[in-house]
Design an enzyme around this catalytic site. Structure first.
Site, PDB file in Angstrom:
ATOM      1  N   GLY A  16      -8.073  11.466   1.646  1.00 49.29           N
ATOM      2  CA  GLY A  16      -7.567  11.615   2.888  1.00 49.29           C
ATOM      3  C   GLY A  16      -8.724  11.553   4.063  1.00 49.29           C
ATOM      4  N   SER A  17      -9.556  10.459   3.677  1.00 48.29           N
ATOM      5  CA  SER A  17     -10.764  10.458   4.978  1.00 48.29           C
ATOM      6  C   SER A  17      -9.908   9.633   5.874  1.00 48.29           C
ATOM      7  CB  SER A  17     -11.894   9.552   4.359  1.00 48.29           C
ATOM      8  OG  SER A  17     -11.602   8.361   4.040  1.00 48.29           O
ATOM      9  N   ASN A  18      -9.114   8.848   5.968  1.00 48.73           N
ATOM     10  CA  ASN A  18      -8.233   8.081   7.007  1.00 48.73           C
ATOM     11  C   ASN A  18      -7.348   9.017   7.531  1.00 48.73           C
ATOM     12  OD1 ASN A  18      -8.933   5.079   7.437  1.00 48.73           O
ATOM     13  ND2 ASN A  18      -8.346   5.155   5.103  1.00 48.73           N
ATOM     14  N   ARG A  69      12.197   4.159  -9.572  1.00 52.09           N
ATOM     15  CA  ARG A  69      11.241   4.041  -8.409  1.00 52.09           C
ATOM     16  C   ARG A  69      12.001   4.145  -7.336  1.00 52.09           C
ATOM     17  NH1 ARG A  69       8.099  -1.499  -6.812  1.00 52.09           N
ATOM     18  NH2 ARG A  69      10.372  -1.979  -6.077  1.00 52.09           N
ATOM     19  N   MET A  94      -1.148   4.964  -2.740  1.00 51.29           N
ATOM     20  CA  MET A  94      -1.418   4.131  -3.983  1.00 51.29           C
ATOM     21  C   MET A  94      -0.107   3.556  -4.726  1.00 51.29           C
ATOM     22  SD  MET A  94      -4.347   3.223  -3.495  1.00 51.29           S
ATOM     23  CE  MET A  94      -4.872   2.054  -4.685  1.00 51.29           C
ATOM     24  N   ARG A  95       1.004   3.631  -4.340  1.00 55.96           N
ATOM     25  CA  ARG A  95       2.134   3.199  -4.876  1.00 55.96           C
ATOM     26  C   ARG A  95       2.917   2.281  -4.235  1.00 55.96           C
ATOM     27  NH1 ARG A  95       5.314   6.471  -8.620  1.00 55.96           N
ATOM     28  NH2 ARG A  95       7.391   5.213  -7.823  1.00 55.96           N
ATOM     29  N   ASN A 111      -0.364   0.385   7.309  1.00 52.23           N
ATOM     30  CA  ASN A 111      -1.180   0.348   6.249  1.00 52.23           C
ATOM     31  C   ASN A 111      -2.441   0.033   6.741  1.00 52.23           C
ATOM     32  OD1 ASN A 111      -2.044   0.919   3.554  1.00 52.23           O
ATOM     33  ND2 ASN A 111      -1.877  -1.317   3.262  1.00 52.23           N
ATOM     34  N   HIS A 113      -5.690  -1.686   4.759  1.00 51.01           N
ATOM     35  CA  HIS A 113      -6.213  -2.310   3.366  1.00 51.01           C
ATOM     36  C   HIS A 113      -7.451  -2.868   3.577  1.00 51.01           C
ATOM     37  CE1 HIS A 113      -5.546  -4.581  -0.134  1.00 51.01           C
ATOM     38  NE2 HIS A 113      -6.324  -5.502   0.381  1.00 51.01           N
ATOM     39  N   ASP A 149       0.726  -6.167   1.099  1.00 46.68           N
ATOM     40  CA  ASP A 149      -0.270  -6.687   1.900  1.00 46.68           C
ATOM     41  C   ASP A 149      -0.139  -8.116   2.520  1.00 46.68           C
ATOM     42  OD1 ASP A 149      -1.711  -4.117   1.071  1.00 46.68           O
ATOM     43  OD2 ASP A 149      -2.598  -5.269  -0.739  1.00 46.68           O
TER      44      ASP A 149
HETATM   45  N1  NHR Z   1       4.449  -1.530  -0.445  1.00 47.87           N
HETATM   46  C1  NHR Z   1       4.828  -2.558   0.243  1.00 47.87           C
HETATM   47  N2  NHR Z   1       6.008  -2.882  -0.104  1.00 47.87           N
HETATM   48  N3  NHR Z   1       4.035  -3.491   0.967  1.00 47.87           N
HETATM   49  C2  NHR Z   1       2.847  -3.102   1.328  1.00 47.87           C
HETATM   50  O1  NHR Z   1       2.035  -3.974   1.961  1.00 47.87           O
HETATM   51  C3  NHR Z   1       2.350  -1.977   0.641  1.00 47.87           C
HETATM   52  C4  NHR Z   1       2.977  -1.106  -0.071  1.00 47.87           C
HETATM   53  C5  NHR Z   1       2.625   0.030  -0.717  1.00 47.87           C
HETATM   54  C6  NHR Z   1       1.371   0.342  -0.800  1.00 47.87           C
HETATM   55  C7  NHR Z   1      -1.047   0.201   0.241  1.00 47.87           C
HETATM   56  C8  NHR Z   1      -1.789  -0.983  -0.552  1.00 47.87           C
HETATM   57  C9  NHR Z   1      -2.851  -1.615  -0.100  1.00 47.87           C
HETATM   58  O2  NHR Z   1      -3.437  -1.557   0.986  1.00 47.87           O
HETATM   59  C10 NHR Z   1       0.315  -0.427   0.336  1.00 47.87           C
HETATM   60  C11 NHR Z   1       0.942  -1.667   0.762  1.00 47.87           C
HETATM   61  C12 NHR Z   1      -1.108   0.273  -4.168  1.00 47.87           C
HETATM   62  C13 NHR Z   1      -0.857  -1.030  -4.915  1.00 47.87           C
HETATM   63  C14 NHR Z   1      -0.646  -0.984  -6.191  1.00 47.87           C
HETATM   64  O3  NHR Z   1      -0.679  -2.046  -6.881  1.00 47.87           O
HETATM   65  C15 NHR Z   1      -0.854  -2.158  -4.018  1.00 47.87           C
HETATM   66  C16 NHR Z   1      -1.379  -2.213  -2.731  1.00 47.87           C
HETATM   67  C17 NHR Z   1      -1.459  -0.993  -2.174  1.00 47.87           C
HETATM   68  C18 NHR Z   1      -1.464   0.237  -2.806  1.00 47.87           C
HETATM   69  N4  NHR Z   1      -0.319   0.159  -6.957  1.00 47.87           N
HETATM   70  C19 NHR Z   1      -0.085   0.398  -8.413  1.00 47.87           C
HETATM   71  C20 NHR Z   1       1.519   0.398  -8.544  1.00 47.87           C
HETATM   72  O4  NHR Z   1       1.934  -0.163  -9.659  1.00 47.87           O
HETATM   73  C21 NHR Z   1      -0.569   1.715  -8.777  1.00 47.87           C
HETATM   74  C22 NHR Z   1      -2.057   1.447  -8.566  1.00 47.87           C
HETATM   75  C23 NHR Z   1      -2.647   3.119  -8.914  1.00 47.87           C
HETATM   76  O5  NHR Z   1      -1.922   4.050  -8.943  1.00 47.87           O
HETATM   77  O6  NHR Z   1      -4.168   3.213  -9.153  1.00 47.87           O
HETATM   78  O7  NHR Z   1       2.161   0.915  -7.738  1.00 47.87           O
HETATM   79  O8  NHR Z   1      -3.745  -2.393  -0.813  1.00 47.87           O
HETATM   80  C1  GAR Z   2      -9.282   3.467   1.518  1.00 44.83           C
HETATM   81  O1  GAR Z   2     -10.193   2.545   1.647  1.00 44.83           O
HETATM   82  C2  GAR Z   2      -7.936   2.470   1.744  1.00 44.83           C
HETATM   83  O2  GAR Z   2      -8.139   1.254   2.680  1.00 44.83           O
HETATM   84  C3  GAR Z   2      -7.643   1.971   0.354  1.00 44.83           C
HETATM   85  O3  GAR Z   2      -7.817   3.535  -0.351  1.00 44.83           O
HETATM   86  C4  GAR Z   2      -8.802   4.125   0.441  1.00 44.83           C
HETATM   87  C5  GAR Z   2      -8.168   5.413   0.853  1.00 44.83           C
HETATM   88  O4  GAR Z   2      -9.199   6.234   1.438  1.00 44.83           O
HETATM   89  N1  GAR Z   2      -6.168   1.937   0.127  1.00 44.83           N
HETATM   90  C6  GAR Z   2      -5.978   0.915  -0.903  1.00 44.83           C
HETATM   91  O5  GAR Z   2      -6.935   0.522  -1.398  1.00 44.83           O
HETATM   92  C7  GAR Z   2      -4.720   0.760  -1.095  1.00 44.83           C
HETATM   93  N2  GAR Z   2      -4.482  -0.055  -2.322  1.00 44.83           N
HETATM   94  P1  GAR Z   2      -8.792   7.803   2.140  1.00 44.83           P
HETATM   95  O6  GAR Z   2      -7.913   8.417   0.975  1.00 44.83           O
HETATM   96  O7  GAR Z   2      -9.962   8.466   2.055  1.00 44.83           O
HETATM   97  O8  GAR Z   2      -8.215   7.454   3.468  1.00 44.83           O
END
Ligand code: NHR
Ligand code: GAR
Length: 211
Positions: A16-18, A69, A94-95, A111, A113, A149
């Site tokens: 939650g730093s963001n 989902r 992270m979903r 988002n 990234h 992304d």
């Molecule tokens: N959803 C969509 N449709 N489009 C994007 O651009 C998204 C999104 C959901 C989250 C954030 C994200 C990133 O910044 C985000 C962007 C998680 C995964 C992932 O693969 C990918 C991208 C991002 C966040 N998650 C796994 C999953 O199966 C789980 C990984 C874990 O729990 O550690 O969902 O990169």
């Molecule tokens: C951040 O670096 C964000 O960009 C990244 O997770 C961290 C969350 O930090 N997001 C991803 O990697 C999504 N795939 P926070 O919880 O301290 O804000």
């Protein structure tokens, strides 16, 4: 409720730093927007403590065992829509979100990234940047599209990659930049100051100088 004041909902999974950077900026600057609620898909997210610190109502919404989902995302959207958000903010969420959810929040879902998109979409960006030997890395704020992304880019920040960098040191340098560029982008979205044309985004009324 004043309809001209924007409503922000933040989704988290982790530290939650963001969220903290956004809540602090919202508190210290006179945003025409309020953080209405925080949702976490994990009960152990440290970011729930950040929400409490700022007096923001927070709710844990976990997928049930065997829940599809789309069913989970429908429940999540129902809870989010209580707040009629002008901005739904992924802050370390992270979903991956399905197309119906993303479409429902079209041009309201944002988002941050941890890479210079389109390089290093997906996970483990800092490790992959070190492996690839790039000399510059960074962070990207983008509107969320169904393709992960790949949505329209709102802002980016660049950091150097140092010879002695580790995943940890590089992550910290990038995170600092996330905290700098994400709050003004969230503010602009929440205050309805983003204009999207295809993949290009304009920010109206950006305070100068920006950097
Ligand atoms: N959803 C969509 N449709 N489009 C994007 O651009 C998204 C999104 C959901 C989250 C954030 C994200 C990133 O910044 C985000 C962007 C998680 C995964 C992932 O693969 C990918 C991208 C991002 C966040 N998650 C796994 C999953 O199966 C789980 C990984 C874990 O729990 O550690 O969902 O990169
Ligand atoms: C951040 O670096 C964000 O960009 C990244 O997770 C961290 C969350 O930090 N997001 C991803 O990697 C999504 N795939 P926070 O919880 O301290 O804000």
């Amino acid at each position: 409720m004043n309809p001209s004041v924007g409503s922000i909902v933040v989704l988290i999974s982790g530290a939650g730093s963001n969220l903290r950077a956004i809540a602090r900026a919202c508190q210290e600057q006179a945003w025409q927007a309020r953080i209405a609620a925080v949702f976490s898909n994990r009960a152990d997210a440290a970011g729930l403590g950040v929400a409490a610190e700022f007096g923001i109502p927070a709710e844990v919404l976990q997928p049930r065992e065997g829940e599809a989902r789309e069913a989970y995302e429908q429940r999540l959207a129902q809870r989010i829509d209580v707040h009629a958000p002008t901005a739904v903010v992924l802050a370390g969420f992270m979903r991956v979100l399905g197309a119906p959810f993303v479409e429902h929040y079209r041009e309201r879902l944002i988002n941050v990234h941890p890479s210079l998109l389109p390089a290093f979409a997906g996970l483990h960006t800092h490790r992959r940047a070190l492996e690839a030997g790039v000399k510059w890395h960074g962070a990207t704020v983008h509107l969320v599209s169904a393709e992960v992304d790949a949505g329209p880019i709102v802002d980016q920040a660049v950091v150097p990659v140092r010879d002695d960098d580790t995943e940890t040191s590089l992550r910290a340098r990038v995170l600092e930049q996330e905290h700098r560029i994400y709050p003004p982008a969230v503010r602009a979205l929440a205050e309805r100051r983003l204009r999207v044309q295809g993949q290009r985004v304009r920010v109206l009324g950006r305070a100068e100088p920006q950097r």
